[in-house]
Design a protein around this motif. Structure first.
Motif, PDB file in Angstrom:
ATOM      1  N   LEU A 101       5.586 -11.418   3.751  1.00 32.86           N
ATOM      2  CA  LEU A 101       4.572 -10.581   3.455  1.00 32.86           C
ATOM      3  C   LEU A 101       4.232  -9.727   4.397  1.00 32.86           C
ATOM      4  O   LEU A 101       3.377  -8.804   4.367  1.00 32.86           O
ATOM      5  N   SER A 102       4.765  -9.866   5.599  1.00 34.84           N
ATOM      6  CA  SER A 102       4.375  -8.941   6.873  1.00 34.84           C
ATOM      7  C   SER A 102       5.338  -8.231   7.409  1.00 34.84           C
ATOM      8  O   SER A 102       6.480  -8.146   7.453  1.00 34.84           O
ATOM      9  N   PHE A 103       4.695  -6.989   7.858  1.00 33.91           N
ATOM     10  CA  PHE A 103       5.375  -5.772   8.201  1.00 33.91           C
ATOM     11  C   PHE A 103       4.856  -5.217   9.219  1.00 33.91           C
ATOM     12  O   PHE A 103       3.696  -4.756   9.333  1.00 33.91           O
ATOM     13  N   GLY A 104       5.884  -4.527   9.943  1.00 31.38           N
ATOM     14  CA  GLY A 104       5.470  -3.703  11.192  1.00 31.38           C
ATOM     15  C   GLY A 104       5.613  -2.335  10.896  1.00 31.38           C
ATOM     16  O   GLY A 104       6.169  -1.659  10.016  1.00 31.38           O
ATOM     17  N   TYR A 105       5.614  -1.263  12.111  1.00 31.91           N
ATOM     18  CA  TYR A 105       5.236  -0.149  11.918  1.00 31.91           C
ATOM     19  C   TYR A 105       6.476   0.670  12.502  1.00 31.91           C
ATOM     20  O   TYR A 105       6.328   1.936  12.857  1.00 31.91           O
ATOM     21  N   GLU A 106       7.515  -0.115  13.274  1.00 37.05           N
ATOM     22  CA  GLU A 106       8.484   0.503  13.910  1.00 37.05           C
ATOM     23  C   GLU A 106       9.190   1.422  13.241  1.00 37.05           C
ATOM     24  O   GLU A 106       9.610   2.626  13.938  1.00 37.05           O
ATOM     25  N   ALA A 107       9.703   1.466  11.991  1.00 37.48           N
ATOM     26  CA  ALA A 107      10.226   2.241  11.219  1.00 37.48           C
ATOM     27  C   ALA A 107       9.596   3.839  11.082  1.00 37.48           C
ATOM     28  O   ALA A 107      10.006   5.045  10.955  1.00 37.48           O
ATOM     29  N   ILE A 108       8.216   3.612  10.919  1.00 38.13           N
ATOM     30  CA  ILE A 108       7.501   4.686  10.820  1.00 38.13           C
ATOM     31  C   ILE A 108       7.103   5.506  12.086  1.00 38.13           C
ATOM     32  O   ILE A 108       7.039   6.790  12.044  1.00 38.13           O
ATOM     33  N   ALA A 109       7.080   4.826  13.193  1.00 37.44           N
ATOM     34  CA  ALA A 109       7.088   5.411  14.536  1.00 37.44           C
ATOM     35  C   ALA A 109       8.110   5.864  14.908  1.00 37.44           C
ATOM     36  O   ALA A 109       8.289   7.154  15.449  1.00 37.44           O
ATOM     37  N   ALA A 110       9.517   5.463  14.457  1.00 38.94           N
ATOM     38  CA  ALA A 110      10.666   6.003  14.694  1.00 38.94           C
ATOM     39  C   ALA A 110      10.972   7.397  13.896  1.00 38.94           C
ATOM     40  O   ALA A 110      11.695   8.117  14.612  1.00 38.94           O
ATOM     41  N   ARG A 111       9.826   7.770  13.021  1.00 40.84           N
ATOM     42  CA  ARG A 111       9.956   9.155  12.239  1.00 40.84           C
ATOM     43  C   ARG A 111       9.281   9.901  12.856  1.00 40.84           C
ATOM     44  O   ARG A 111       9.120  11.188  12.562  1.00 40.84           O
ATOM     45  N   GLY A 112       8.569   9.723  14.127  1.00 42.51           N
ATOM     46  CA  GLY A 112       7.985  10.435  14.825  1.00 42.51           C
ATOM     47  C   GLY A 112       6.310  10.476  14.604  1.00 42.51           C
ATOM     48  O   GLY A 112       5.594  11.527  15.220  1.00 42.51           O
ATOM     49  N   VAL A 113       6.000   9.580  13.821  1.00 42.39           N
ATOM     50  CA  VAL A 113       4.531   9.374  13.521  1.00 42.39           C
ATOM     51  C   VAL A 113       3.926   8.724  14.763  1.00 42.39           C
ATOM     52  O   VAL A 113       4.439   7.636  15.407  1.00 42.39           O
ATOM     53  N   GLY A 114       2.791   9.495  15.460  1.00 40.59           N
ATOM     54  CA  GLY A 114       2.197   8.884  16.538  1.00 40.59           C
ATOM     55  C   GLY A 114       1.157   7.465  16.033  1.00 40.59           C
ATOM     56  O   GLY A 114       0.546   7.713  15.157  1.00 40.59           O
ATOM     57  N   MET A 115       1.462   6.326  16.902  1.00 44.22           N
ATOM     58  CA  MET A 115       0.697   5.277  16.454  1.00 44.22           C
ATOM     59  C   MET A 115      -0.443   4.948  17.397  1.00 44.22           C
ATOM     60  O   MET A 115      -0.192   4.913  18.524  1.00 44.22           O
ATOM     61  N   VAL A 116      -1.549   4.848  16.692  1.00 46.29           N
ATOM     62  CA  VAL A 116      -2.561   4.325  17.630  1.00 46.29           C
ATOM     63  C   VAL A 116      -3.184   2.958  16.990  1.00 46.29           C
ATOM     64  O   VAL A 116      -3.622   2.874  16.093  1.00 46.29           O
ATOM     65  N   PHE A 117      -3.001   1.817  17.628  1.00 45.33           N
ATOM     66  CA  PHE A 117      -3.343   0.618  17.206  1.00 45.33           C
ATOM     67  C   PHE A 117      -4.736   0.298  17.788  1.00 45.33           C
ATOM     68  O   PHE A 117      -4.937  -0.211  19.028  1.00 45.33           O
ATOM     69  N   ASP A 118      -5.846   0.518  16.981  1.00 43.57           N
ATOM     70  CA  ASP A 118      -7.153   0.480  17.588  1.00 43.57           C
ATOM     71  C   ASP A 118      -7.941   0.522  16.163  1.00 43.57           C
ATOM     72  O   ASP A 118      -7.546   1.114  15.046  1.00 43.57           O
ATOM     73  N   SER A 119      -9.185   0.054  16.108  1.00 44.37           N
ATOM     74  CA  SER A 119     -10.147   0.281  15.202  1.00 44.37           C
ATOM     75  C   SER A 119     -11.162   1.398  15.325  1.00 44.37           C
ATOM     76  O   SER A 119     -11.299   1.697  16.269  1.00 44.37           O
ATOM     77  N   VAL A 120     -11.437   1.954  14.203  1.00 42.38           N
ATOM     78  CA  VAL A 120     -11.949   3.378  14.134  1.00 42.38           C
ATOM     79  C   VAL A 120     -13.421   2.968  14.088  1.00 42.38           C
ATOM     80  O   VAL A 120     -13.804   2.215  13.230  1.00 42.38           O
ATOM     81  N   THR A 121     -14.236   3.443  15.218  1.00 46.69           N
ATOM     82  CA  THR A 121     -15.510   3.347  15.056  1.00 46.69           C
ATOM     83  C   THR A 121     -16.436   4.400  14.222  1.00 46.69           C
ATOM     84  O   THR A 121     -17.549   4.357  13.832  1.00 46.69           O
ATOM     85  N   ALA A 122     -15.932   5.715  14.220  1.00 45.82           N
ATOM     86  CA  ALA A 122     -16.599   6.977  13.498  1.00 45.82           C
ATOM     87  C   ALA A 122     -15.840   7.938  13.357  1.00 45.82           C
ATOM     88  O   ALA A 122     -14.644   8.095  13.737  1.00 45.82           O
ATOM     89  N   ILE A 123     -15.951   8.486  12.190  1.00 46.47           N
ATOM     90  CA  ILE A 123     -15.218   9.834  11.743  1.00 46.47           C
ATOM     91  C   ILE A 123     -16.521  10.572  11.795  1.00 46.47           C
ATOM     92  O   ILE A 123     -17.446  10.839  11.089  1.00 46.47           O
ATOM     93  N   ASP A 124     -16.118  11.821  12.614  1.00 47.05           N
ATOM     94  CA  ASP A 124     -16.974  12.917  12.886  1.00 47.05           C
ATOM     95  C   ASP A 124     -16.572  13.978  12.095  1.00 47.05           C
ATOM     96  O   ASP A 124     -15.633  14.858  12.767  1.00 47.05           O
ATOM     97  N   ARG A 125     -17.355  14.087  11.109  1.00 48.08           N
ATOM     98  CA  ARG A 125     -16.804  15.167  10.112  1.00 48.08           C
ATOM     99  C   ARG A 125     -16.918  16.432  10.610  1.00 48.08           C
ATOM    100  O   ARG A 125     -16.245  17.802  10.414  1.00 48.08           O
ATOM    101  N   ASP A 126     -18.160  16.909  11.363  1.00 45.43           N
ATOM    102  CA  ASP A 126     -18.648  18.238  11.830  1.00 45.43           C
ATOM    103  C   ASP A 126     -17.738  18.526  13.023  1.00 45.43           C
ATOM    104  O   ASP A 126     -16.889  19.797  12.941  1.00 45.43           O
TER     105      ASP A 126
END
Length: 423
Positions: free
Chosen positions: A88-113
């Motif tokens: 059931l468990s999957f990592g993000y290595e293949a997605i990163a290999a496509r050039g996607v920047g990975m940030v492994f962190d929790s989001v505290t806020a979305i500042d829409r302005d």
């Protein structure tokens, strides 16, 4: 009239000056559009992958708190002992290999302005467009006596790998005469057939271990549920007398749960259980709500044609947090929505061709290892909402061979789906 050689000399001087300027200040390349994707589940991971689309025309950053994603879909088979947790468990290595920047962190806020995503680690990620896929949260206070802390005693096991493991460990510890109570939520919620597949897999696990006289009571907030006749027929064939479903007219409503005493009190009786699985009512993930993207329903309304938020045109909301019509909340649905969102973004940001948006959803549910039922439909935008067409569902008179074939289809779908998302 100026002399010809003077004109030529002046032209040479101007050309030389222009060349020097170009060498000193080379042309500034047009900046790539910046898309930040928040949430690395079936929706967000798919969107990040398809936004790259084999090139680097869009700068894509995926923000996810966990380095490993555990799929909620098919997790009931883990409870039944038919799948290992590792599958059931999957990592993000293949997605990163496509050039996607990975940030492994929790989001505290979305500042829409400011058009920024802020993380617990202090990052401030600027975006031109945002794709938000924060999954579900629970209405913790909707079941009297239940809370986030109580989930450690009465697990919900509806998100997060630790909860799946906790519920399985409690299930595997049960002995003869055990009573399991499942509290099933009102609509809308993630994967409509899941609580009933869960009851099936729990019964299978107990039966296969030889546990005698065990019972599972489902206390439902609804007066009917997805593929109800198929599940009840399957329970009677495979687990005679083990599973009892009660609608609100039978139990009268949940009055209280007591995690320490392991009791569930309804309007008519108190159940003293060996295991209680509370699946609370659900709402959009916290990030969507905190960003002001949810309405009174608790979910984030979107335009069906684009999955764009009805509140912020620079944000697309996909997956379980979104509400746009008749499309169910499922991993398959989130994957569909993500592909549509990626296509639309690339069309808007890069001028690429945009195809009409169409969705499908298929759901397989295991009643026993070789007995799976399914339903599904096609979906398309209509008057701003997602509308279903061509629905189908399994029939009561299907042969054992067909049910076994559908169980194999489910396994094949899972392999294909997870490869499409994470491969």
């Amino acid at each position: 009239m100026p002399k010809p050689n003077l004109i030529s000399r002046r032209g040479l001087i101007r050309a030389a000056a222009a060349t020097t300027a170009l060498l000193a200040c080379p042309a500034i390349a047009k900046a790539k559009p910046r898309v930040v994707v928040v949430g690395g589940g079936a929706g967000g991971a798919t969107a990040a992958k398809y936004l790259r689309h084999g090139d680097d025309a869009v700068e894509v950053t995926l923000v996810e708190a966990n380095r490993v994603y555990v799929t909620p879909f098919t997790s009931n088979l883990f409870l039944g002992g038919l799948k290992s947790f590792e599958t059931l468990s999957f990592g993000y290595e293949a997605i990163a290999a496509r050039g996607v920047g990975m940030v492994f962190d929790s989001v505290t806020a979305i500042d829409r302005d400011a058009r920024q995503v802020r993380t617990a680690g202090g990052a401030r990620l600027a975006y031109d467009r945002l794709v938000l896929s924060p999954g579900i949260d629970f209405r913790w206070d909707a079941v009297p006596g239940y809370s986030e802390a109580a989930a450690e005693l009465m697990p919900h096991a509806y998100r997060g790998g630790a909860q799946f493991k906790l519920l399985k460990s409690r299930l595997d510890a049960l002995s003869d005469g055990a009573l399991i109570v499942i509290i099933a939520p009102p609509n809308p919620y993630r994967c409509p057939p899941a609580p009933y597949e869960r009851a099936s897999m729990m019964a299978y696990a107990l039966k296969s271990r030889g546990v005698k006289n065990a019972r599972i009571v489902i206390l439902d907030a609804k007066d009917h549920f997805a593929m109800q006749t198929l599940f009840i027929d399957g329970w009677e064939r495979h687990y005679t007398g083990m599973i009892e479903w009660q609608d609100p007219t039978i139990h009268g409503g949940i009055k209280a749960v007591d995690p320490k005493a392991m009791t569930v009190t309804t309007d008519f009786e108190t159940h003293k259980a060996s295991l209680v699985n509370v699946i609370p009512p659900q709402i959009a993930g916290r990030l969507g709500r905190d960003a002001g993207l949810a309405d009174d329903s608790g979910f984030c309304p979107v335009y069906a044609e684009t999955m764009t938020s009805r509140i912020d045109p620079l944000i697309q909301v996909i997956g379980d947090s979104a509400v746009g019509g008749e499309f169910p909340k499922s991993g398959f649905a989130a994957n569909n929505e993500a592909k549509a969102a990626a296509m639309i973004l690339r069309a808007e940001l890069l001028g690429e061709r945009r195809m009409p948006v169409r969705f499908t959803n298929h759901c397989w549910s295991g009643i026993a290892p070789d007995d799976a039922v399914k339903n599904g439909a096609r979906y398309a935008p209509q008057d701003g909402k997602i509308v279903a067409s061509d629905p189908y569902t399994s029939q009561l008179d299907e042969t054992p061979q067909l049910r076994a074939k559908q169980a194999r289809e489910a396994a094949g779908w899972y392999a294909g789906m997870t490869t499409d998302i994470f491969g």
